[in-house]
Design an enzyme around this catalytic site. Structure first.
Site, short mmCIF file in Angstrom:
data_model
loop_
_atom_site.label_atom_id
_atom_site.label_comp_id
_atom_site.label_asym_id
_atom_site.label_seq_id
_atom_site.Cartn_x
_atom_site.Cartn_y
_atom_site.Cartn_z
N GLY A 23 3.58 16.36 -0.37
CA GLY A 23 2.16 16.74 -0.34
C GLY A 23 1.66 16.66 1.10
O GLY A 23 2.44 16.70 2.06
N GLY A 63 2.95 13.31 2.48
CA GLY A 63 4.40 13.32 2.52
C GLY A 63 4.93 14.24 3.61
O GLY A 63 5.86 13.88 4.36
N PHE A 86 3.40 9.73 -10.48
CA PHE A 86 4.74 10.30 -10.53
C PHE A 86 5.84 9.27 -10.26
O PHE A 86 7.02 9.55 -10.46
CB PHE A 86 4.90 11.45 -9.51
CG PHE A 86 4.02 12.63 -9.81
CD1 PHE A 86 3.80 13.04 -11.13
CD2 PHE A 86 3.42 13.36 -8.79
CE1 PHE A 86 2.98 14.13 -11.40
CE2 PHE A 86 2.61 14.45 -9.06
CZ PHE A 86 2.39 14.83 -10.38
N LYS A 115 -9.89 -1.32 -1.04
CA LYS A 115 -10.85 -0.68 -0.11
C LYS A 115 -11.67 0.40 -0.82
O LYS A 115 -12.79 0.68 -0.42
CB LYS A 115 -10.13 -0.10 1.09
CG LYS A 115 -9.08 0.93 0.71
CD LYS A 115 -9.21 2.21 1.47
CE LYS A 115 -8.30 3.26 0.87
NZ LYS A 115 -8.15 4.45 1.66
#
Lengths: 415, 415
Positions: B18, B21, B121, B272
């Site tokens: 993505g 990635g 995933f 966060k």
């Protein structure tokens, strides 16, 4: 004068009446009202007297009044309309704030002096107060910054404490005054290390000494030697414990955390301005939020390192990394403070920060530029420029010796 | 296979392609090129295969080509044009990034697996890799977040490590992928605690164990009992020391700090998002920069408290207060992240955050809302809601049980 069961109360004076001073007067006056057993009900606010005309846009402007468009004494105006129309417009002050243009009179018999003055007025004001305050008064310095030079570092609180021969703590945080005056939620850090209360023991022991060092350099004298001048509070006064100091400042909209690290709190308020310049530089380059967060983080760690290197006995890492006076003040200053905005603008326009000071601030100096120069002068004198690569990079960018694009390379950790 | 003087090199696979990635593939590929004695020169990038059509605005769109407007396999496209036109457009990938749609093949013989997958995933991908990777492979998880439920907390790195029976560290920081892809200066934190190298000692000792606990609750078993499955790296490979892990990730524009605290790094990336919602709430109320900095500071301290309460053996305060994965990621997320923006918008429009998820995100869930609910469920099960007043306030605001205006009162420190 003390009667059994009815101890003397603390009398509070705010020394200063600008934007921040008037805000401080408001919140302290609210607190003394809520703690009548601890504090006298009137809060004195020393006003540097000047003649002001009520602005036409003020809610106190009355076109039909004979005073309209006529200059009036600021102190009288504050006491009449309960507003500082010049420095904190549209904020109503509690009626127990009393403006007083007579400096010694405003501080007479006060046991708590809260200094909220521009940096450069502190020596002169202290000179005028010398010998005219009670010897056991305690001060809190709300003026941000430290004096750094080749010779060493002087905290504002130290300057006040040594000049007046009293104990002086510090208050600093992510504190844009106008937001606090509007009672928007904020936090602050108060550093206060009260000397022992026993009046039979005129030479208090303990940690306040750590902030009472006059001029500090790495090879300085052991600070505890400097505490002999401190007068303990007479026992007929309520103790000025952390709890009572907190009662003086804490409001539902102004949360206070008490610490003992006066040096750390003071350093945070000064060094953050150098970081704000760095954040402005990278933001001006259009480098985005990762880069901005990175220089903020690196800057906070240089603050810690600076504190540890030059105030080893007293400075705590957590003052910078966990308190409002550290991380939160850095965040606020790098989101929209003046140093940040001017540095950003300089890069965007392709001009120097000094050009921006000239053109945009009409020659007024940014706190960040002077602190960056002072800190660099000191680091140079210690041969430690390379140990503080971000502070040094900011100085060198201001000097035109390196480009802001070089920041990542200059602060890259060696491994 | 190892020959004297020519040790085996590490082979690296990026599991995921993505936005983040592909960015990771780019920078890792740059680094293996610069360290040919340590790493094989090709970096495999596993691509979840899909058919894509080159967008008309892409620099690779060629109206005259027979492939124009025709769907092509994403992996082939990446290997042809050296760009992920769908997930990281306009960024040229180094030619040594090889896209591979076959998951087991892409990881075959790899000693370093870098997981950069959407959270959901991970189990499926690990299932497919089971038994098909070298037993001494090491993983780094770049997916932010943890799974929190009533039963306990599971770090993403733990899930990968336990599934695949290998060691897994974590990478997290103030890392907006698109900025890093454009080589804008950023920082990150890599948590990696390499097991000992000696292959004669199949049960490594030491700290990696602390991140290898499957399901963690305050009354959990001693984590060191869980480390027996770890396989040490064979001695013919270069050690995967902190220094070498740093060589894999550190770039002039992407500064890496190595720590050992996998739990802290992982928690930072998850918690966060709750803080970003809180910052959005107060910003939506128009409370200004003091308030925003205050909730950020309070939130960082709740992160520390959470880590200490539930990962006592391994979590360091400094991971949250001094590293990119803590304070810097909070800053970036609260300046303009999606959680912050949606929370702010909800308050400004007088709608709930769930309304915003429906209307603005088309039903997609924010990471912050799900984390806030998961953390609350866990804290409730531990009877510790009151110990985390900001996290609890965010949950209660999402639930409509309290108003954002109540935040200061709810998080006011008791003294």
């Amino acid at each position: 004068m003390a009667t059994l069961g009815a101890p003397q109360k603390h009398k509070v004076t705010i020394v200063g009446s600008g934007n921040w001073g008037t805000t401080m007067a408001k919140l302290v006056a609210e607190n003394v009202k809520e703690n009548p057993s601890l504090f006298e009900q009137t809060v004195q606010m020393w006003v540097f007297e000047e003649e002001v005309t009520i602005p036409k846009e003020s809610r106190h402007y009355d076109a039909g009044s004979e005073l309209a468009n006529k200059p009036q004494k600021l102190s009288q105006l504050i006491n009449t309309v309960h507003e500082n129309v010049k420095y904190l417009p549209n904020i109503t002050l509690p009626p127990n704030v009393v403006a007083n243009p007579d400096l010694p009179d405003s501080c007479k018999n006060s046991t708590i002096l809260i200094f909220v003055l521009p940096h450069q007025f502190i020596p002169r004001v202290c000179d005028q107060l010398k010998g005219k305050i009670v010897p056991f008064a305690r001060a809190i310095c709300c003026t941000k910054g430290v004096d750094v030079s080749e010779k060493g570092i002087r905290l504002m609180s130290e300057a006040i404490g040594m000049h007046l021969n009293i104990y002086c703590g510090a208050l600093s945080g992510a504190n844009i005054a106008s937001e606090i005056a509007q009672e928007k939620y904020s936090e602050t850090t108060v550093a206060y290390d009260p000397p022992p209360m026993d009046s039979r023991n005129p030479t208090p022991k303990g940690s306040p000494t750590s902030s009472q060092v006059d001029l500090i350099s790495p090879s300085r004298a052991v600070p505890s030697a400097r505490s002999a001048h401190l007068k303990a509070l007479p026992s007929e006064y309520p103790p000025l414990s952390h709890e009572n100091v907190r009662k003086l400042f804490h409001r539902p909209y102004f949360h206070v955390r008490l610490v003992s690290d006066v040096a750390g709190v003071s350093l945070g308020g000064a060094l953050k301005n150098i970081i704000a310049l760095a954040a402005g530089f990278v933001d001006g380059l259009g480098w985005g939020d990762n880069a901005k967060a990175a220089v903020m983080r690196v800057g906070i760690l240089e603050m810690v390192k600076f504190g540890k290197a030059f105030f080893a006995e007293s400075v705590h890492t957590s003052t910078f990394t966990e308190e409002s006076c550290g991380v939160a003040d850095v965040v606020t200053s790098c989101m929209g403070g003046r140093n940040f905005r001017c540095a950003k603008m300089a890069i965007e326009r392709g001009e120097s920060v000094f050009d921006i000071e000239q053109k945009v601030l009409n020659g007024q100096k940014l706190q960040g530029t002077s602190t960056a120069y002072e800190v660099n002068e000191f680091l140079k004198s210690q041969g430690m420029e390379n140990d503080f690569p971000l502070f040094t990079a900011v100085y060198n960018i201001l000097e035109g010796k390196v480009k802001p694009e070089e920041i990542p390379e200059l602060i890259e950790p060696k491994q």
